[in-house]
Scaffold this active site. Structure first.
Site, short mmCIF file in Angstrom:
data_model
loop_
_atom_site.label_atom_id
_atom_site.label_comp_id
_atom_site.label_asym_id
_atom_site.label_seq_id
_atom_site.Cartn_x
_atom_site.Cartn_y
_atom_site.Cartn_z
N ASP A 87 -32.53 -52.74 10.39
CA ASP A 87 -33.98 -53.05 9.81
C ASP A 87 -34.72 -52.12 10.85
O ASP A 87 -34.34 -51.74 11.88
CB ASP A 87 -34.19 -54.31 9.65
N ASP A 141 -39.67 -54.16 -0.05
CA ASP A 141 -38.94 -55.19 -0.23
C ASP A 141 -39.11 -55.35 -2.07
O ASP A 141 -40.07 -55.55 -2.30
CB ASP A 141 -39.14 -56.43 0.32
N GLU A 150 -35.55 -48.71 6.61
CA GLU A 150 -36.72 -48.53 7.09
C GLU A 150 -37.77 -48.18 6.00
O GLU A 150 -38.79 -47.66 6.48
CB GLU A 150 -36.68 -47.64 8.37
N GLY A 210 -38.45 -46.36 3.93
CA GLY A 210 -38.77 -44.89 3.36
C GLY A 210 -39.92 -44.38 4.21
O GLY A 210 -40.46 -43.15 3.70
C1 GLA Z 1 -36.87 -56.69 5.79
C2 GLA Z 1 -35.96 -56.08 4.82
C3 GLA Z 1 -35.37 -57.12 3.88
C4 GLA Z 1 -34.80 -58.23 4.54
C5 GLA Z 1 -35.74 -58.88 5.65
C6 GLA Z 1 -35.18 -59.72 6.78
O1 GLA Z 1 -38.16 -57.23 4.99
O2 GLA Z 1 -36.40 -55.18 4.07
O3 GLA Z 1 -34.35 -56.60 2.90
O4 GLA Z 1 -33.64 -57.73 5.55
O5 GLA Z 1 -36.34 -57.93 6.35
O6 GLA Z 1 -35.90 -60.35 7.57
#
Ligand code: GLA
Length: 407
Positions: A147, A202, A180, A182
């Site tokens: 991430d 997300d 990341e 995008g």
């Molecule tokens: C980000 C990612 C999610 C998840 C959360 C975990 O928001 O995009 O898919 O992995 O972190 O904290």
């Protein structure tokens, strides 16, 4: 001076040789991840239950492979800096859990982040990349989602390349999933770094909305589909656009879940389920296990589909498949049902990217409905269907008669 030149030469050679594991993810990865359903409430009992479910409910046979733990598995580092799992949530340790997953014929995935802390505030990999990659190899990790929270002072290509090199140095083949959102347009630079890269904020289980939380975004199914449209040239075997994990079974209607799944298949997206596999409805399992739709996603050519036409908020998508077949998906973005008709003989479906021409005038295709499994005639007859609101008609076209040779 000679020594410095030799050092520079060695560094240049090693960075030219540096690469990801190239034989992995030749079709989009399929599996399960803990985040969409369990978020930080993940523990080893849940992971074992998901592995048991996947190994016995037909998902494994359908192609699902990875059981991936997302954020919040981490505890503190030990005195030598080695990452430890949270001792309350994962008392048996990660090696034992990976063994459990592997014993069911599945693969094991884990999560970390480029910063000192993950998005959930747990220990992340900054400054420990090689040590963490070696630890993951020792545990038996097969997949790493990495991430981008708390990335101050880093560039995405730099941070992700460091972890790629660390994974390669650790020697155990690992699918490397860049997460990341995008921001740095990874589809332009990450082909030699990772096997998939997130393209959006997300996902959440809503069909057609975006929730802007200022520092982060939640995106529903349709906004994500739209975001993927210009990116299709970047996808292919070993390097996929990732429109985020599936929300099938997490609260949308059955039509919306079917549409979500179908469109991810049309997009050649990773199929990482995100629901509770141990407690799901028959309808949810039937969507996740639709072999005909999965075959579209997993097609060996690895070409991402494209929107061909749109009328009254109904979109017609095509995806060229191996062996001269095509997938077609008619997406009704409206909440109400819509009548749809398509006269193949009057359409010119061309894909300049794949250099394919459906040539409906010269070739006849059989038409199979992938959600009812029913044959639906051929491309000689006009297609006329009614599509419920927020639903799809997904078809596979197979050539039955070659074009007559020119006289
Ligand atoms: C980000 C990612 C999610 C998840 C959360 C975990 O928001 O995009 O898919 O992995 O972190 O904290």
């Amino acid at each position: 001076m000679k020594r410095i030149l030799a050092l520079i030469f060695c560094l240049a050679v090693s960075s030219a040789l540096a690469q990801k594991f190239t034989e992995l993810a030749l079709t989009p990865p399929m599996g399960w991840n803990s985040w969409n359903k369990f978020a930080c409430e993940v523990n080893e009992d849940i992971i074992r239950a998901m592995a048991d479910a996947m190994a016995t409910n037909g998902m494994k046979e359908a192609g699902y492979q990875y059981i991936n733990i997302d954020d919040c598995w981490q505890g503190a580092r030990d005195a030598q800096g080695f990452i430890q799992p949270d001792p309350v949530k994962f008392p048996s340790g990660m090696k034992a859990l990976a063994d459990y997953v592997h014993a069911r014929g599945l693969k094991f995935g884990i999560y970390s982040d480029v910063g000192y802390l993950t998005c959930g505030g747990r220990s992340a990999s900054r400054g420990h990349e090689f040590q963490d990659a070696a630890t993951y190899a020792q545990w038996g990790v097969d997949y790493l989602k990495y991430d981008w929270c708390n990335h101050e002072g880093l560039t995405a290509p730099g941070a992700y390349t460091t972890m790629r090199d660390a994974l390669l140095a650790a020697g155990r083949p690992v699918v490397f999933s860049l997460c990341e959102a995008g921001h740095s347009q990874p589809w332009l630079w990450a082909q030699d770094v990772g096997h998939l890269w997130r393209t959006t904020g997300d996902i959440f289980p809503v069909f057609d909305a975006v929730a802007d939380h200022k520092t982060w975004m939640q995106c529903g199914v349709l906004p994500i589909v739209d975001r993927e449209k210009p990116l299709r040239g970047a996808a292919g075997p070993g390097h996929w656009n990732d429109p985020d994990m599936l929300e099938v079974g997490n609260g949308m209607s059955e039509s919306e879940d079917r549409t979500h799944f179908s469109m991810w298949c049309m997009l050649a997206a990773p199929l990482i389920s995100g629901n509770d596999l141990a407690h799901m409805s028959r309808a949810t399992l039937q969507i996740l296990n639709n072999q005909d739709a999965i075959a579209v996603d997993q097609d060996a050519l690895g070409i991402q589909g494209f929107p061909y036409a749109t009328n009254a908020n109904v979109e017609v998508w095509f995806k060229p498949l191996a062996g001269g077949d095509w997938a077609m998906c008619v997406l009704n973005r409206n909440p109400q049902a819509k009548a749809f008709s398509f006269d193949w003989q009057k359409e010119a479906v061309l894909d300049p990217l794949a250099r394919r021409d459906a040539n409906f005038a010269g070739s006849t295709y059989s038409v199979k409905n992938l959600w009812t499994a029913a044959p639906a005639g051929t491309t000689r007859e006009k297609l006329s269907v009614e599509i419920p609101g927020h639903d799809v008609v997904m078809l596979r076209l197979q050539k039955v008669e070659a074009a007559a040779p020119p006289r």
